[in-house]
Design an enzyme around this catalytic site. Structure first.
Site, mmCIF file in Angstrom:
data_model
loop_
_atom_site.group_PDB
_atom_site.id
_atom_site.type_symbol
_atom_site.label_atom_id
_atom_site.label_comp_id
_atom_site.label_asym_id
_atom_site.label_seq_id
_atom_site.Cartn_x
_atom_site.Cartn_y
_atom_site.Cartn_z
ATOM 1 N N GLY A 14 0.788 -1.223 0.000
ATOM 2 C CA GLY A 14 0.000 0.000 0.000
ATOM 3 C C GLY A 14 0.822 1.276 0.000
ATOM 4 N N ARG A 67 -15.425 -15.009 -10.498
ATOM 5 C CA ARG A 67 -14.904 -13.628 -10.511
ATOM 6 C C ARG A 67 -16.071 -12.640 -10.472
ATOM 7 N NH1 ARG A 67 -9.517 -13.036 -11.695
ATOM 8 N NH2 ARG A 67 -8.512 -14.881 -12.533
ATOM 9 N N MET A 92 -4.073 -7.091 -7.109
ATOM 10 C CA MET A 92 -3.620 -8.189 -7.962
ATOM 11 C C MET A 92 -4.769 -9.099 -8.390
ATOM 12 S SD MET A 92 -0.622 -7.138 -8.036
ATOM 13 C CE MET A 92 0.424 -8.349 -8.812
ATOM 14 N N ARG A 93 -5.809 -8.499 -8.918
ATOM 15 C CA ARG A 93 -6.938 -9.278 -9.430
ATOM 16 C C ARG A 93 -7.380 -8.707 -10.761
ATOM 17 N NH1 ARG A 93 -8.024 -13.954 -7.945
ATOM 18 N NH2 ARG A 93 -10.186 -13.764 -8.590
ATOM 19 N N ILE A 94 -7.818 -9.587 -11.632
ATOM 20 C CA ILE A 94 -8.406 -9.122 -12.891
ATOM 21 C C ILE A 94 -9.889 -8.904 -12.638
ATOM 22 C CG2 ILE A 94 -8.992 -9.828 -15.250
ATOM 23 C CD1 ILE A 94 -6.378 -11.484 -15.183
ATOM 24 N N HIS A 111 0.591 0.634 -13.143
ATOM 25 C CA HIS A 111 1.341 -0.570 -13.524
ATOM 26 C C HIS A 111 2.837 -0.226 -13.581
ATOM 27 C CE1 HIS A 111 2.183 -4.436 -15.222
ATOM 28 N NE2 HIS A 111 2.930 -3.854 -16.143
ATOM 29 N N GLU A 144 -11.431 -4.157 -20.179
ATOM 30 C CA GLU A 144 -11.636 -5.593 -19.904
ATOM 31 C C GLU A 144 -10.364 -6.426 -20.073
ATOM 32 O OE1 GLU A 144 -12.195 -4.472 -23.922
ATOM 33 O OE2 GLU A 144 -13.278 -3.782 -22.151
ATOM 34 N N ASP A 147 -4.069 -4.635 -18.009
ATOM 35 C CA ASP A 147 -3.080 -3.569 -18.225
ATOM 36 C C ASP A 147 -3.142 -3.014 -19.649
ATOM 37 O OD1 ASP A 147 -2.165 -4.006 -15.611
ATOM 38 O OD2 ASP A 147 -0.726 -5.508 -16.259
HETATM 39 C C1 GRF Z 1 3.335 -1.361 -7.394
HETATM 40 O O1 GRF Z 1 4.546 -1.537 -8.072
HETATM 41 C C2 GRF Z 1 2.200 -1.362 -8.373
HETATM 42 O O2 GRF Z 1 2.510 -0.712 -9.548
HETATM 43 C C3 GRF Z 1 2.056 -2.839 -8.608
HETATM 44 O O3 GRF Z 1 2.174 -3.410 -7.345
HETATM 45 C C4 GRF Z 1 2.992 -2.590 -6.548
HETATM 46 C C5 GRF Z 1 2.188 -2.220 -5.345
HETATM 47 O O4 GRF Z 1 2.940 -1.521 -4.425
HETATM 48 N N1 GRF Z 1 0.858 -3.158 -9.333
HETATM 49 P P1 GRF Z 1 2.231 -0.869 -3.161
HETATM 50 O O5 GRF Z 1 1.298 -1.921 -2.577
HETATM 51 O O6 GRF Z 1 1.507 0.340 -3.611
HETATM 52 O O7 GRF Z 1 3.357 -0.569 -2.224
#
Ligand code: GRF
Length: 227
Positions: A14, A67, A92-94, A111, A144, A147
């Protein structure tokens, strides 16, 4: 200026969430974080939110059959909190069309690569393995495909072939913390309009474009004062 009610979606540390909170508390970012939602209960970002009295919610995708079911529950929780826009910061989810349609045109993601290169998880490691000389990060609208949505802002940083992926990741993260709050502010100001792949940035009320960085880096469009 009225504040845009947003949710921040996380899965981990975060630090990008923290960058948003910091700018919000500095009075530079005009959003109200109504909810920090994580799909992992161990995400340190939840602690960061709690320290700033921001409501949190943990929804484990493992508790849902599909999902779509997971996304419907996220939509329900966020709508109930009055959320109008969503910032995905290390989530980390689509997501499916269920979520996309609920916040149409109002979902952005950060990203850690210069898209369209190295989409998906592990973009930094792939960049190192590929031997790139320049890497960076991208904030884009979410569509959809993973990235893939229209690009709002990108920042480029030097990469050193063969360097440790952690070192490159940290260098990229430093600029993530700059461009994500900036893109979020543009969203809050209603200055972003996407036509197909192209994002137009509406003019600021005052001239405030300025490029600042501690190491060589290219950010386009340029950051505005305070970011
Ligand atoms: C970051 O590099 C973001 O771009 C990627 O996951 C990482 C998350 O970092 N998708 P954080 O949780 O904001 O520290």
């Amino acid at each position: 200026m009225s504040k845009l009610p947003i949710a921040v979606l996380i899965s981990g540390s975060g630090s990008n969430l923290q960058a948003l909170i910091d700018k919000m508390e500095e009075g530079i970012l005009d959003v109200d974080i109504r909810m920090v939602l994580s799909n992992r209960s161990s995400a340190y970002g939840l602690e960061r939110a709690k320290k700033h009295a921001i409501p949190t919610c943990v929804l484990s995708h493992k508790d849902f059959e599909s999902r779509e079911d997971f996304d419907s529950e996220m939509v329900r929780v966020l709508k109930e909190a009055g959320v109008q826009a969503v910032v995905m910061a290390g989530f980390m989810r689509i997501i499916t069309s269920v979520f996309l349609n609920a916040f149409s045109g109002q979902i952005i993601n950060i990203h850690p690569a210069l898209l369209p290169s190295f989409a998906g998880a592990g973009g930094q490691a792939e960049a190192v393995e590929h031997g790139v000389q320049i890497s960076g990060c991208t904030v884009h609208f979410v569509n959809e495909k993973m990235d893939n949505g229209a690009i709002i802002i990108q920042a480029a940083v030097p990469a050193i072939p063969g360097e440790d992926v952690k070192i490159l990741s940290d260098r990229i993260l430093q600029v993530e913390h700059r461009i994500l709050p900036q893109a979020t502010q543009w969203l809050a100001e209603g200055r972003l309009s996407a036509e197909g792949r192209f994002v137009k940035l509406g003019a600021a009320n005052v001239a405030k474009a300025e490029l600042t960085a501690d190491f060589p880096c290219l950010i386009n469009p340029p950051l505005e004062s305070g970011f």
